[in-house]
Design a protein around this motif. Structure first.
Motif, PDB file in Angstrom:
ATOM      1  N   ALA A  15     -17.905 -20.145  44.423  1.00 15.07           N
ATOM      2  CA  ALA A  15     -17.931 -18.679  44.554  1.00 15.07           C
ATOM      3  C   ALA A  15     -16.981 -18.156  45.625  1.00 15.07           C
ATOM      4  N   LEU A  16     -16.677 -18.976  46.609  1.00 13.98           N
ATOM      5  CA  LEU A  16     -15.802 -18.524  47.700  1.00 13.98           C
ATOM      6  C   LEU A  16     -14.416 -18.148  47.182  1.00 13.98           C
ATOM      7  N   GLN A  17     -13.977 -18.778  46.108  1.00 19.07           N
ATOM      8  CA  GLN A  17     -12.641 -18.495  45.569  1.00 19.07           C
ATOM      9  C   GLN A  17     -12.503 -17.018  45.198  1.00 19.07           C
ATOM     10  N   ASP A  18     -13.476 -16.499  44.449  1.00 19.93           N
ATOM     11  CA  ASP A  18     -13.413 -15.089  44.029  1.00 19.93           C
ATOM     12  C   ASP A  18     -13.612 -14.132  45.195  1.00 19.93           C
ATOM     13  N   ILE A  19     -14.499 -14.518  46.126  1.00 24.13           N
ATOM     14  CA  ILE A  19     -14.744 -13.660  47.301  1.00 24.13           C
ATOM     15  C   ILE A  19     -13.458 -13.495  48.112  1.00 24.13           C
ATOM     16  N   LEU A  20     -12.743 -14.594  48.327  1.00 30.32           N
ATOM     17  CA  LEU A  20     -11.512 -14.534  49.127  1.00 30.32           C
ATOM     18  C   LEU A  20     -10.397 -13.807  48.379  1.00 30.32           C
ATOM     19  N   LYS A  21     -10.386 -13.949  47.056  1.00 31.91           N
ATOM     20  CA  LYS A  21      -9.407 -13.187  46.245  1.00 31.91           C
ATOM     21  C   LYS A  21      -9.635 -11.688  46.433  1.00 31.91           C
ATOM     22  N   GLU A  22     -10.895 -11.277  46.330  1.00 31.21           N
ATOM     23  CA  GLU A  22     -11.235  -9.850  46.488  1.00 31.21           C
ATOM     24  C   GLU A  22     -10.868  -9.333  47.870  1.00 31.21           C
ATOM     25  N   ASN A  23     -11.044 -10.193  48.878  1.00 28.20           N
ATOM     26  CA  ASN A  23     -10.751  -9.795  50.265  1.00 28.20           C
ATOM     27  C   ASN A  23      -9.286  -9.980  50.642  1.00 28.20           C
ATOM     28  N   ASN A  24      -8.494 -10.508  49.689  1.00 25.28           N
ATOM     29  CA  ASN A  24      -7.085 -10.845  49.989  1.00 25.28           C
ATOM     30  C   ASN A  24      -6.952 -11.791  51.174  1.00 25.28           C
ATOM     31  N   THR A  25      -7.900 -12.727  51.291  1.00 22.95           N
ATOM     32  CA  THR A  25      -7.835 -13.740  52.350  1.00 22.95           C
ATOM     33  C   THR A  25      -7.100 -14.958  51.792  1.00 22.95           C
ATOM     34  N   PRO A  26      -6.023 -15.396  52.444  1.00 26.13           N
ATOM     35  CA  PRO A  26      -5.263 -16.550  51.939  1.00 26.13           C
ATOM     36  C   PRO A  26      -6.142 -17.795  51.847  1.00 26.13           C
ATOM     37  N   HIS A  27      -5.995 -18.545  50.771  1.00 29.87           N
ATOM     38  CA  HIS A  27      -6.795 -19.765  50.594  1.00 29.87           C
ATOM     39  C   HIS A  27      -6.158 -20.649  49.533  1.00 29.87           C
ATOM     40  N   ILE A  28      -6.604 -21.893  49.508  1.00 28.60           N
ATOM     41  CA  ILE A  28      -6.177 -22.852  48.495  1.00 28.60           C
ATOM     42  C   ILE A  28      -7.404 -23.213  47.678  1.00 28.60           C
ATOM     43  N   GLU A  29      -7.322 -23.055  46.364  1.00 26.55           N
ATOM     44  CA  GLU A  29      -8.479 -23.329  45.506  1.00 26.55           C
ATOM     45  C   GLU A  29      -8.569 -24.824  45.195  1.00 26.55           C
ATOM     46  N   VAL A  30      -9.756 -25.384  45.440  1.00 22.26           N
ATOM     47  CA  VAL A  30      -9.997 -26.813  45.184  1.00 22.26           C
ATOM     48  C   VAL A  30     -11.370 -26.988  44.552  1.00 22.26           C
ATOM     49  N   ASP A  31     -11.571 -28.141  43.929  1.00 18.11           N
ATOM     50  CA  ASP A  31     -12.880 -28.457  43.348  1.00 18.11           C
ATOM     51  C   ASP A  31     -13.619 -29.541  44.114  1.00 18.11           C
ATOM     52  N   SER A  32     -12.882 -30.292  44.953  1.00 21.66           N
ATOM     53  CA  SER A  32     -13.491 -31.465  45.606  1.00 21.66           C
ATOM     54  C   SER A  32     -12.687 -31.873  46.835  1.00 21.66           C
ATOM     55  N   PHE A  33     -13.262 -32.814  47.588  1.00 20.53           N
ATOM     56  CA  PHE A  33     -12.549 -33.342  48.755  1.00 20.53           C
ATOM     57  C   PHE A  33     -11.369 -34.221  48.352  1.00 20.53           C
ATOM     58  N   SER A  34     -11.410 -34.723  47.153  1.00 27.14           N
ATOM     59  CA  SER A  34     -10.270 -35.473  46.627  1.00 27.14           C
ATOM     60  C   SER A  34      -9.059 -34.536  46.495  1.00 27.14           C
ATOM     61  N   ASP A  35      -9.299 -33.312  46.000  1.00 27.60           N
ATOM     62  CA  ASP A  35      -8.233 -32.300  45.905  1.00 27.60           C
ATOM     63  C   ASP A  35      -7.695 -31.953  47.296  1.00 27.60           C
ATOM     64  N   ILE A  36      -8.605 -31.799  48.252  1.00 27.76           N
ATOM     65  CA  ILE A  36      -8.205 -31.452  49.620  1.00 27.76           C
ATOM     66  C   ILE A  36      -7.325 -32.560  50.200  1.00 27.76           C
ATOM     67  N   GLU A  37      -7.776 -33.807  50.009  1.00 27.66           N
ATOM     68  CA  GLU A  37      -7.006 -34.944  50.533  1.00 27.66           C
ATOM     69  C   GLU A  37      -5.594 -34.975  49.940  1.00 27.66           C
ATOM     70  N   GLN A  38      -5.495 -34.745  48.628  1.00 25.40           N
ATOM     71  CA  GLN A  38      -4.172 -34.751  47.979  1.00 25.40           C
ATOM     72  C   GLN A  38      -3.269 -33.682  48.581  1.00 25.40           C
ATOM     73  N   HIS A  39      -3.828 -32.511  48.848  1.00 26.32           N
ATOM     74  CA  HIS A  39      -3.033 -31.430  49.439  1.00 26.32           C
ATOM     75  C   HIS A  39      -2.559 -31.831  50.847  1.00 26.32           C
ATOM     76  N   LEU A  40      -3.469 -32.397  51.647  1.00 27.66           N
ATOM     77  CA  LEU A  40      -3.103 -32.774  53.019  1.00 27.66           C
ATOM     78  C   LEU A  40      -2.075 -33.911  53.031  1.00 27.66           C
ATOM     79  N   ILE A  41      -2.127 -34.769  52.014  1.00 22.85           N
ATOM     80  CA  ILE A  41      -1.104 -35.815  51.886  1.00 22.85           C
ATOM     81  C   ILE A  41       0.239 -35.177  51.541  1.00 22.85           C
ATOM     82  N   CYS A  42       0.223 -34.207  50.611  1.00 21.89           N
ATOM     83  CA  CYS A  42       1.467 -33.533  50.193  1.00 21.89           C
ATOM     84  C   CYS A  42       2.178 -32.842  51.351  1.00 21.89           C
ATOM     85  N   ILE A  43       1.395 -32.256  52.288  1.00 28.30           N
ATOM     86  CA  ILE A  43       2.041 -31.547  53.400  1.00 28.30           C
ATOM     87  C   ILE A  43       2.227 -32.439  54.631  1.00 28.30           C
TER      88      ILE A  43
END
Length: 216
Positions: free
Chosen positions: A184-212
Motif C-alpha cells: 500500500a505504501l507505493q500508492d500512498i507515496l505516489k499520491e504524496n509525490n514522495t520519491p520512492h523505488i517500488e519493490v516486492d521483496s528484500f531480494s528486489d532491494i538487494e538487486q537494486h543496491l548491487i546495481c548502484i
C-alpha cells in the motif's frame, strides 16, 4: 559521520503478516469492529494495538509460539548479514512493539540489529505497551514517531535507506535518502509525490543496491 544505514519497518515488510492480524484471527474475532473503527480514523493506531494486544489471554509460551509462526521474507536474514558485512548498519523501525520483534530476531539468529519500537512486555496473559509521552520520539497517534527517529539517525549517517509497506511509513519516507516501497505504501507515496523505488521483496532491494554499488 558513518557511511550508510538500512532502516526497515517490521510488520508487513520483514514479516509477511502483521502480528495484530494474527491476534485478530486467532484470539480476538470480535476485534473486527475495532479494526473498522481504526481504519476509519475513529481511534488512534496505538489505542487499537493496545486493545488487540491485551485481548490474547494466553500463557507466554503460547504467545511466543504464535510469534515464531509468523513468516518473514526468507531473504531478510542473509540481506541483514550482507549489509553488516559491507559496512552498513541495520535498524528495525516499527510502530508495533519490540516484544515480538526481539523474539523473531532471536529465532533467526539475527544479531547486531537495533530496534526502535514501542516497548512491550508480557503480563497477565497479554502483551502490554509501555509508552512514555516524554520520550523524544513519542507520537500521540503511533506511540513512536518514525520520522523523528529517522531525522536523528540522519545526523549519524551520510545515507539512510528505508523500507516500508503502509501508511505509518509514509512519514519517514519523506526523511530517508532512498525509500523502498512495498504494498500500500507505493500508492500512498505516489499520491504524496514522495520519491520512492517500488519493490516486492528484500531480494528486489538487494538487486537494486548491487546495481548502484552499495552491495556486491
Amino acid at each position: 559521520m558513518k557511511n550508510w544505514a538500512f532502516v526497515s519497518d517490521f510488520d508487513g515488510t520483514i514479516s509477511k503478516k502483521d502480528f495484530y492480524h494474527l491476534v485478530l484471527e486467532k484470539y480476538f474475532e470480535e476485534g473486527q469492529a475495532l479494526y473498522k473503527q481504526w481504519k476509519s480514523g475513529e481511534i488512534k493506531d496505538i489505542d487499537f494495538l493496545r486493545q488487540v494486544f491485551t485481548s490474547i489471554h494466553q500463557e507466554e509460551r503460547q504467545i511466543i509460539e504464535d510469534i515464531h509462526s509468523l513468516e518473514i521474507d526468507e531473504h531478510v536474514p542473509s540481506f541483514i548479514r550482507k549489509v553488516q558485512a559491507q559496512g552498513g548498519d541495520f535498524y528495525i523501525l516499527s510502530a508495533g512493539t519490540d516484544y515480538y520483534i526481539h523474539h523473531i530476531l532471536g529465532q533467526y539468529g539475527i544479531r547486531g540489529v537495533e530496534v526502535y519500537s514501542n516497548e512491550g512486555y508480557y503480563k497477565d496473559k497479554n502483551v502490554h505497551l509501555n509508552i512514555d509521552p516524554e520520550h523524544p520520539h513519542h507520537s500521540e497517534r503511533y506511540g513512536i514517531d518514525k520520522s523523528k527517529v529517522l531525522t536523528d539517525l540522519k545526523k549519524e549517517y551520510e545515507t539512510i535507506y528505508f523500507a516500508g509497506d503502509s501508511e505509518p511509513d509514509s512519514h519517514p519516507a519523506k526523511v530517508a535518502n532512498v525509500t523502498f516501497a512495498m504494498k500500500a505504501l507505493q500508492d500512498i507515496l505516489k499520491e504524496n509525490n514522495t520519491p520512492h523505488i517500488e519493490v516486492d521483496s528484500f531480494s528486489d532491494i538487494e538487486q537494486h543496491l548491487i546495481c548502484i554499488g552499495v552491495l556486491r
